[in-house]
Design an enzyme around this catalytic site. Sequence first.
Site, PDB file in Angstrom:
ATOM      1  N   PRO A 128      -5.483  -9.729   8.064  1.00 15.47           N
ATOM      2  CA  PRO A 128      -6.325 -10.164   6.945  1.00 15.47           C
ATOM      3  C   PRO A 128      -5.593 -11.088   5.963  1.00 15.47           C
ATOM      4  CG  PRO A 128      -6.542  -7.808   7.298  1.00 15.47           C
ATOM      5  CD  PRO A 128      -5.394  -8.266   8.159  1.00 15.47           C
TER       6      PRO A 128
ATOM      7  N   GLU B 136       0.839  -1.202   0.000  1.00 17.13           N
ATOM      8  CA  GLU B 136       0.000   0.000   0.000  1.00 17.13           C
ATOM      9  C   GLU B 136       0.873   1.250   0.000  1.00 17.13           C
ATOM     10  OE1 GLU B 136      -2.342  -0.804   3.489  1.00 17.13           O
ATOM     11  OE2 GLU B 136      -3.060  -2.672   2.616  1.00 17.13           O
TER      12      GLU B 136
ATOM     13  N   PHE C 127      -1.475  -4.926  10.805  1.00 21.02           N
ATOM     14  CA  PHE C 127      -2.407  -5.014   9.677  1.00 21.02           C
ATOM     15  C   PHE C 127      -2.182  -6.264   8.835  1.00 21.02           C
ATOM     16  CE2 PHE C 127      -2.367  -0.192  10.025  1.00 21.02           C
ATOM     17  CZ  PHE C 127      -3.513  -0.175  10.814  1.00 21.02           C
ATOM     18  N   ILE C 128      -1.376  -7.189   9.330  1.00 23.22           N
ATOM     19  CA  ILE C 128      -1.116  -8.425   8.581  1.00 23.22           C
ATOM     20  C   ILE C 128      -2.294  -9.393   8.672  1.00 23.22           C
ATOM     21  CG2 ILE C 128       0.151 -10.598   8.949  1.00 23.22           C
ATOM     22  CD1 ILE C 128       2.693  -9.203   8.828  1.00 23.22           C
TER      23      ILE C 128
ATOM     24  N   LEU D 254      -5.915  -1.101  -0.673  1.00 19.92           N
ATOM     25  CA  LEU D 254      -5.846  -1.321   0.779  1.00 19.92           C
ATOM     26  C   LEU D 254      -6.553  -2.641   1.081  1.00 19.92           C
ATOM     27  CD1 LEU D 254      -6.761   1.425   3.429  1.00 19.92           C
ATOM     28  CD2 LEU D 254      -6.493  -0.998   3.877  1.00 19.92           C
ATOM     29  N   ALA D 255      -5.815  -3.753   0.871  1.00 17.01           N
ATOM     30  CA  ALA D 255      -6.422  -5.080   1.002  1.00 17.01           C
ATOM     31  C   ALA D 255      -5.308  -6.081   1.278  1.00 17.01           C
ATOM     32  CB  ALA D 255      -7.177  -5.444  -0.276  1.00 17.01           C
ATOM     33  N   GLU D 256      -5.036  -6.325   2.553  1.00 13.74           N
ATOM     34  CA  GLU D 256      -3.899  -7.175   2.907  1.00 13.74           C
ATOM     35  C   GLU D 256      -4.097  -8.623   2.463  1.00 13.74           C
ATOM     36  OE1 GLU D 256      -5.149  -4.856   4.821  1.00 13.74           O
ATOM     37  OE2 GLU D 256      -3.469  -3.528   5.250  1.00 13.74           O
TER      38      GLU D 256
ATOM     39  N   HIS E  92      -0.776  -0.492  15.829  1.00 11.23           N
ATOM     40  CA  HIS E  92       0.440  -0.059  15.136  1.00 11.23           C
ATOM     41  C   HIS E  92       1.684  -0.398  15.957  1.00 11.23           C
ATOM     42  CE1 HIS E  92      -2.659   2.466  13.362  1.00 11.23           C
ATOM     43  NE2 HIS E  92      -1.842   2.806  12.397  1.00 11.23           N
TER      44      HIS E  92
ATOM     45  N   PHE F 120       1.928  -1.867   8.789  1.00 13.57           N
ATOM     46  CA  PHE F 120       2.278  -2.154  10.176  1.00 13.57           C
ATOM     47  C   PHE F 120       2.021  -3.636  10.406  1.00 13.57           C
ATOM     48  CE2 PHE F 120       1.283   2.325  10.150  1.00 13.57           C
ATOM     49  CZ  PHE F 120       2.234   2.876  10.991  1.00 13.57           C
TER      50      PHE F 120
HETATM   51  C1  LIG Z   1      -6.332  -2.883   7.345  1.00 12.25           C
HETATM   52  C2  LIG Z   1      -5.526  -1.625   7.323  1.00 12.25           C
HETATM   53  N1  LIG Z   1      -4.426  -1.546   6.557  1.00 12.25           N
HETATM   54  C3  LIG Z   1      -3.684  -0.414   6.515  1.00 12.25           C
HETATM   55  C4  LIG Z   1      -4.050   0.669   7.251  1.00 12.25           C
HETATM   56  C5  LIG Z   1      -3.181   1.912   7.271  1.00 12.25           C
HETATM   57  N2  LIG Z   1      -3.824   3.067   6.642  1.00 12.25           N
HETATM   58  C6  LIG Z   1      -4.355   4.067   7.371  1.00 12.25           C
HETATM   59  S1  LIG Z   1      -5.005   5.298   6.408  1.00 12.25           S
HETATM   60  C7  LIG Z   1      -4.546   4.492   5.006  1.00 12.25           C
HETATM   61  C8  LIG Z   1      -4.835   5.090   3.658  1.00 12.25           C
HETATM   62  C9  LIG Z   1      -6.287   5.184   3.404  1.00 12.25           C
HETATM   63  O1  LIG Z   1      -6.477   5.721   2.145  1.00 12.25           O
HETATM   64  P1  LIG Z   1      -7.945   6.041   1.645  1.00 12.25           P
HETATM   65  O2  LIG Z   1      -8.811   4.826   1.797  1.00 12.25           O
HETATM   66  O3  LIG Z   1      -7.807   6.616   0.280  1.00 12.25           O
HETATM   67  O4  LIG Z   1      -8.471   7.114   2.679  1.00 12.25           O
HETATM   68  P2  LIG Z   1      -8.039   8.632   2.873  1.00 12.25           P
HETATM   69  O5  LIG Z   1      -6.708   8.833   2.209  1.00 12.25           O
HETATM   70  O6  LIG Z   1      -9.120   9.431   2.289  1.00 12.25           O
HETATM   71  O7  LIG Z   1      -7.971   8.786   4.382  1.00 12.25           O
HETATM   72  C10 LIG Z   1      -3.918   3.278   5.278  1.00 12.25           C
HETATM   73  C11 LIG Z   1      -3.382   2.348   4.269  1.00 12.25           C
HETATM   74  C12 LIG Z   1      -5.205   0.554   8.057  1.00 12.25           C
HETATM   75  N3  LIG Z   1      -5.640   1.564   8.823  1.00 12.25           N
HETATM   76  N4  LIG Z   1      -5.912  -0.581   8.079  1.00 12.25           N
END
Ligand SMILES: Cc1ncc(C[n+]2csc(CCOP(=O)(O)OP(=O)(O)O)c2C)c(N)n1
Length: 327
Positions: free
Chosen positions: A89, A29, A86-87, A58-60, A129, A83
């Site tokens: 899934p 990601e 988040f592993i 965003l899909a582990e 985290h 982090f």
């Molecule tokens: C399962 C999971 N993986 C990774 C993250 C880390 N993370 C926090 S915000 C983010 C980006 C989100 O992007 P988006 O969905 O476009 O939302 P926005 O940028 O509008 O906040 C990520 C990857 C998380 N919170 N949960």
Amino acid sequence: MAKVTLLEAVNMALHHEMAADENVVCLGEDIGTNGGVFRATVGLKDKFGFKRVMDTPLAEGLIGGLTVGMASQGLRPVAEFQFQGFIFPAMEQIICQAARMRSRTRGRITLPLVYRAPFGGFIHAPEHHSESVEALFAHIPGLRVVIPSSPARAYGLLLAAIRSNDPVMFFEPKRIYRTVKHEVQDNGQALPLDVAFILRQGADITLVSWGASVNETLVAAEQLAEQGISAEVIDLATIKPLDIDTILKSVRKTGRLCIVHEAAKSFGVGAEIAAQVAEKALWDLKAPIARVTGYDVTMPYYQNEKYYQIHPEDILLEVKNVMEHSA
Ligand SMILES: Cc1ncc(C[n+]2csc(CCOP(=O)(O)OP(=O)(O)O)c2C)c(N)n1
């Protein structure tokens, strides 16, 4: 020779191996255009292009599945989870596919893949985290688990992980991502993936640690020396397979063992080390095995992190207790 942080050493190893082997691909990601949440993959996409440095959704679970498919077809994927927390899934893919593919296919298919993830606490982040769950992965047959604690070991161990034909969980202690700069030669030299490193020789007690808490352990050893107690410090570096021989050799010399780790105490890697030392070197021990660890609680929010964190004084106290209760 360049002086680099642990984080820069990771980046250097990725650059080196992507240049050396066209089958190495990176995915995760925001690892491409953004260079990753901590910037570990900065510059890779510009140098090697989006076909080898892939931003995933965003899909582990998808990251887990993609890597299994890629590795089964001859690529050497290196995936980043933002982090360690988040592993989860992706656990079905990691445990039920990646870890057992070689066994399932009787050696016909090996999966040379690396799952990188920053882990550990004390950077004022929420609990998922900050946790340390290396024991969960060390319990699974078929996975290697590696945790560097210095820039040089991050570079050499990551090269070894990418070159390994086994799936490797490569956990990076983010608290020390940027705390020190050491000289690391970008010479493509890998370190062995099954060897613990003796960082300090000693005669009175063996201290075994890994990840960020190696630093507190070294500070404690220094302070113990000032008080006339000579501690040998071992950085486990590779959690699985466990280099028990190096630990046993040291314990047979010092007669005492204290294990220091940030993860929760119960059912952890420290418990496994203690069990193996009890099985193989009980009669060489002059005192019961000690552990200085995190607590058996969910990682606290950052206001309370300071109560959870291991300090050199905690190690000092425990070592003195061991010394006092020796036969
Ligand atoms: C399962 C999971 N993986 C990774 C993250 C880390 N993370 C926090 S915000 C983010 C980006 C989100 O992007 P988006 O969905 O476009 O939302 P926005 O940028 O509008 O906040 C990520 C990857 C998380 N919170 N949960």
